[in-house]
Write an enzyme that holds these catalytic residues in place. Structure first.
Site, PDB file in Angstrom:
ATOM      1  N   GLU A 162      15.407  14.326 -19.798  1.00  0.00           N
ATOM      2  CA  GLU A 162      15.814  14.728 -18.442  1.00  0.00           C
ATOM      3  C   GLU A 162      16.869  15.842 -18.418  1.00  0.00           C
ATOM      4  OE1 GLU A 162      16.765  11.027 -16.499  1.00  0.00           O
ATOM      5  OE2 GLU A 162      14.836  10.148 -17.007  1.00  0.00           O
ATOM      6  N   GLU A 279       6.009   7.516 -19.810  1.00  0.00           N
ATOM      7  CA  GLU A 279       6.627   6.369 -19.115  1.00  0.00           C
ATOM      8  C   GLU A 279       5.804   5.973 -17.877  1.00  0.00           C
ATOM      9  OE1 GLU A 279      10.814   6.900 -18.403  1.00  0.00           O
ATOM     10  OE2 GLU A 279      11.115   8.034 -20.228  1.00  0.00           O
TER      11      GLU A 279
HETATM   12  O1  G3I Z   1      22.890  -4.773 -21.610  1.00  0.00           O
HETATM   13  C1  G3I Z   1      21.894  -5.543 -22.247  1.00  0.00           C
HETATM   14  C2  G3I Z   1      22.185  -5.663 -23.730  1.00  0.00           C
HETATM   15  O2  G3I Z   1      23.386  -6.403 -23.939  1.00  0.00           O
HETATM   16  C3  G3I Z   1      21.062  -6.359 -24.400  1.00  0.00           C
HETATM   17  O3  G3I Z   1      21.282  -6.413 -25.795  1.00  0.00           O
HETATM   18  C4  G3I Z   1      19.796  -5.602 -24.122  1.00  0.00           C
HETATM   19  C5  G3I Z   1      18.615  -6.332 -24.764  1.00  0.00           C
HETATM   20  O4  G3I Z   1      17.416  -5.799 -24.278  1.00  0.00           O
HETATM   21  O5  G3I Z   1      19.568  -5.508 -22.714  1.00  0.00           O
HETATM   22  C6  G3I Z   1      20.588  -4.827 -22.057  1.00  0.00           C
HETATM   23  O6  G3I Z   1      20.252  -4.890 -20.685  1.00  0.00           O
HETATM   24  C7  G3I Z   1      19.702  -3.815 -20.037  1.00  0.00           C
HETATM   25  C8  G3I Z   1      18.496  -3.154 -20.682  1.00  0.00           C
HETATM   26  O7  G3I Z   1      17.894  -2.188 -19.775  1.00  0.00           O
HETATM   27  C9  G3I Z   1      17.407  -4.177 -21.003  1.00  0.00           C
HETATM   28  O8  G3I Z   1      16.518  -3.556 -21.883  1.00  0.00           O
HETATM   29  C10 G3I Z   1      20.704  -2.686 -19.794  1.00  0.00           C
HETATM   30  O9  G3I Z   1      21.895  -3.226 -19.283  1.00  0.00           O
HETATM   31  C11 G3I Z   1      20.068  -1.720 -18.784  1.00  0.00           C
HETATM   32  O10 G3I Z   1      20.941  -0.630 -18.502  1.00  0.00           O
HETATM   33  C12 G3I Z   1      18.793  -1.151 -19.382  1.00  0.00           C
HETATM   34  O11 G3I Z   1      18.166  -0.380 -18.361  1.00  0.00           O
HETATM   35  C13 G3I Z   1      17.156   0.507 -18.835  1.00  0.00           C
HETATM   36  C14 G3I Z   1      17.489   1.942 -18.370  1.00  0.00           C
HETATM   37  O12 G3I Z   1      16.455   2.859 -18.751  1.00  0.00           O
HETATM   38  C15 G3I Z   1      18.806   2.419 -18.970  1.00  0.00           C
HETATM   39  O13 G3I Z   1      18.685   2.434 -20.371  1.00  0.00           O
HETATM   40  C16 G3I Z   1      15.824   0.100 -18.243  1.00  0.00           C
HETATM   41  O14 G3I Z   1      15.449  -1.171 -18.745  1.00  0.00           O
HETATM   42  C17 G3I Z   1      14.759   1.140 -18.611  1.00  0.00           C
HETATM   43  O15 G3I Z   1      13.517   0.832 -17.993  1.00  0.00           O
HETATM   44  C18 G3I Z   1      15.192   2.527 -18.140  1.00  0.00           C
HETATM   45  O16 G3I Z   1      14.195   3.423 -18.578  1.00  0.00           O
HETATM   46  C19 G3I Z   1      14.399   4.800 -18.171  1.00  0.00           C
HETATM   47  C20 G3I Z   1      14.055   5.681 -19.364  1.00  0.00           C
HETATM   48  O17 G3I Z   1      14.883   5.339 -20.465  1.00  0.00           O
HETATM   49  C21 G3I Z   1      14.193   7.142 -18.979  1.00  0.00           C
HETATM   50  N1  G3I Z   1      13.340   7.451 -17.802  1.00  0.00           N
HETATM   51  C22 G3I Z   1      13.631   6.608 -16.631  1.00  0.00           C
HETATM   52  C23 G3I Z   1      13.444   5.134 -17.005  1.00  0.00           C
HETATM   53  C24 G3I Z   1      13.634   4.229 -15.802  1.00  0.00           C
HETATM   54  O18 G3I Z   1      14.937   4.310 -15.346  1.00  0.00           O
END
Ligand code: G3I
Length: 372
Positions: A162, A279
Site C-alpha cells: 500500500e 487478498e
Molecule cells: O494481537 C494478536 C496477537 O497477540 C496474536 O498472537 C495473533 C495471533 O493470530 O493475533 C493478533 O490479533 C490480531 C490479528 O489480526 C489476528 O491475526 C491483531 O491484533 C490484528 O491487528 C490483526 O489484524 C489484521 C490486520 O491486517 C492488521 O495486521 C487482520 O487480521 C488482517 O486481515 C488485515 O489484513 C490486511 C492486509 O494485511 C493488508 N491489506 C488489507 C487487509 C485487511 O485490512
C-alpha cells in the site's frame, strides 16, 4: 483412488502443535480431485488463502479446508512486524517458522506478507526514525534478517504494501507513510533492493488495494501505481509482480467494468510484470439482510471478477483473504462490516465450514479459465 485418511480427532489435533501436525492427517481425496487449489493448478494458476496459526491450531475444519483447497498459504499475521518484532531489539520467528513448516509439510507454496507496511507496526515503532539514516538502518536490518531467514522458501514477498494514497495530496500519489517521511520515495526502491539481496529466489511484489473499480478515485490509484512501477523499472529496481488486493463489495458491482480492469492488467503485463490477486474477498455490506440473496450476490461478484482477471495470462496467482466466515477480518473493520450488525458472509465457506454459492462460483471460474 486416494484412500481417505482417518480424520484426526479434535483431541489429537489440538494436542499437537501446528508445526507437528503431519500432512498425512488431512483428508487427501478432495485435495487431489476437486479442491480449489487443484482446479486452479490445472489452469496454471496458484490458488490459496490467508491463514493464521491460531485458526489451524484451533479448528480441525480449517485444517481440512487448508489441505483440500489451498495450493498456497499466506500467513495473515505471522510475517508482519507485530508478530516478528516484539521489541526493537528482538525477533520472534516462532509463528512464521511454524506456518512455513506447515505449508512445506503439505507441499504448499507460501507468500510472505509484508516486509514494509505502515498498516501493522508494533507500538515500539512509534512514528519510526525521523532521520533517513535511522530508517535506512531499520529497514536494512528488518528486511535483511527476515527475508534472509526464509531465503529460497517463499514463492514471493509483498515487499511494500500500500505505497499509494492519492488522498495524501502528493503529485506522485504516494502515501505519506513513516517510511516516506524519513526516506522519501526512495524507501520503495531500497526495500526491493534489500529484499532481492536477502532472497534472490523470491518474486518481489508491490501490493495495493483499490485498483479494481472503474471509478475516478481508483483510476487515480492505478495511474499512480503504473507511474511508480515504470520509474522503478527505469532505475533497475528488482520488482517482478504487482499484487491486486481485490477487497470487493457485492453492493459496488455497478462500478465494476471488466474492460477497465483487464486494460490495467495488460498495462502492467506490458511492463514485463506478473499480476497476483493477493487478498480476494467480497463483503456483503450494504446488501439487504436476506442470507440467500446476499450469498448469491457475493457469488456473482466472485465469478465476474475472476472471469475478468483469469482471462489475462499475466494473472498467475489468486489468494483469498479468508476462506471461512468463521474467521474473517471484516467484522472487525469499520470499512467492511455490515451497518446492520449482522455477521458478514464474504468467504466460500460459511461459519460452520459448509461450502456456499461463492465456493461453487470460484470453482466454476477456475474451471472455465484459459490455461496459462
Ligand atoms: O494481537 C494478536 C496477537 O497477540 C496474536 O498472537 C495473533 C495471533 O493470530 O493475533 C493478533 O490479533 C490480531 C490479528 O489480526 C489476528 O491475526 C491483531 O491484533 C490484528 O491487528 C490483526 O489484524 C489484521 C490486520 O491486517 C492488521 O495486521 C487482520 O487480521 C488482517 O486481515 C488485515 O489484513 C490486511 C492486509 O494485511 C493488508 N491489506 C488489507 C487487509 C485487511 O485490512
Amino acid at each position: 483412488m486416494h484412500m481417505r485418511q482417518p480424520r484426526p480427532t479434535r483431541r489429537q489435533l489440538l494436542a499437537t502443535p501446528l508445526a507437528l501436525v503431519p500432512a498425512s492427517t488431512a483428508s487427501t481425496a478432495r485435495a487431489s480431485a476437486a479442491g480449489l487449489g487443484a482446479l486452479a493448478a490445472q489452469r496454471g494458476v496458484i490458488f490459496g488463502s490467508t491463514l493464521t496459526r491460531g485458526q489451524v491450531e484451533e479448528s480441525p475444519e480449517m485444517l481440512r479446508i487448508a489441505t483440500d483447497d489451498m495450493a498456497m498459504i499466506v500467513p495473515g499475521f505471522e510475517f508482519k512486524w507485530p508478530a516478528l518484532r516484539p521489541s526493537a531489539g528482538a525477533f520472534d520467528f516462532s509463528g512464521a517458522d511454524a506456518m512455513l513448516r506447515f505449508a512445506e509439510q503439505r507441499g504448499q507454496a507460501a507468500r510472505g506478507h509484508a516486509l514494509v507496511w505502515h498498516g501493522a507496526l508494533p507500538a515500539w515503532f512509534g512514528d519510526g526514525p525521523a532521520d533517513a539514516a535511522g530508517m535506512h538502518a531499520l529497514l536494512r536490518r528488518h528486511i535483511g534478517t527476515v527475508a534472509g531467514r526464509y531465503a529460497g522458501r517463499l514463492h514471493s514477498w509483498d515487499v511494500v504494501n500500500e505505497p499509494v494514497e492519492p488522498w495524501d495530496g502528493r503529485p506522485d500519489g504516494l502515501r505519506a507513510s513513516p517510511f516516506l517521511r524519513a526516506l522519501g520515495p526512495d524507501y520503495i526502491d531500497l526495500s526491493f533492493r534489500l529484499a532481492a539481496a536477502a532472497d534472490p529466489a523470491a518474486r518481489l511484489t508491490l501490493n495495493e488495494y483499490g485498483l479494481e473499480l472503474a471509478t475516478a478515485e481508483q483510476e487515480a490509484r492505478r495511474t499512480a501505481l503504473l507511474a511508480l512501477l515504470e520509474g522503478m523499472l527505469r532505475r533497475g529496481v528488482p520488482v517482478h509482480a504487482i499484487g491486486i488486493q481485490a477487497h470487493l463489495a457485492a453492493a459496488a458491482s455497478a462500478d465494476f467494468d471488466p474492460a477497465v480492469l483487464r486494460r490495467f492488467i495488460r498495462r502492467v503485463a506490458g511492463l514485463g510484470l506478473d499480476c497476483y490477486v493477493t487478498e480476494l474477498d467480497v463483503t456483503d455490506r450494504g446488501l439487504p439482510a436476506g442470507i440467500a440473496a446476499r450469498d448469491a450476490a457475493v457469488a456473482r461478484t466472485y465469478r465476474g471478477f475472476l472471469e475478468a482477471v483469469l482471462a489475462e495470462p499475466a494473472v498467475k496467482l489468486v489468494v483469498l483473504w479468508g476462506i471461512s466466515d468463521r474467521y474473517t477480518w471484516m467484522n472487525d473493520s469499520r470499512f467492511a462490516r455490515r451497518e446492520d450488525g449482522l455477521p458478514v458472509r464474504p468467504h466460500p465457506y460459511d461459519n460452520e465450514f459448509r461450502p456456499k454459492p461463492a465456493w461453487h462460483a470460484i470453482a466454476g471460474a477456475l474451471r472455465a479459465a484459459p490455461p496459462r
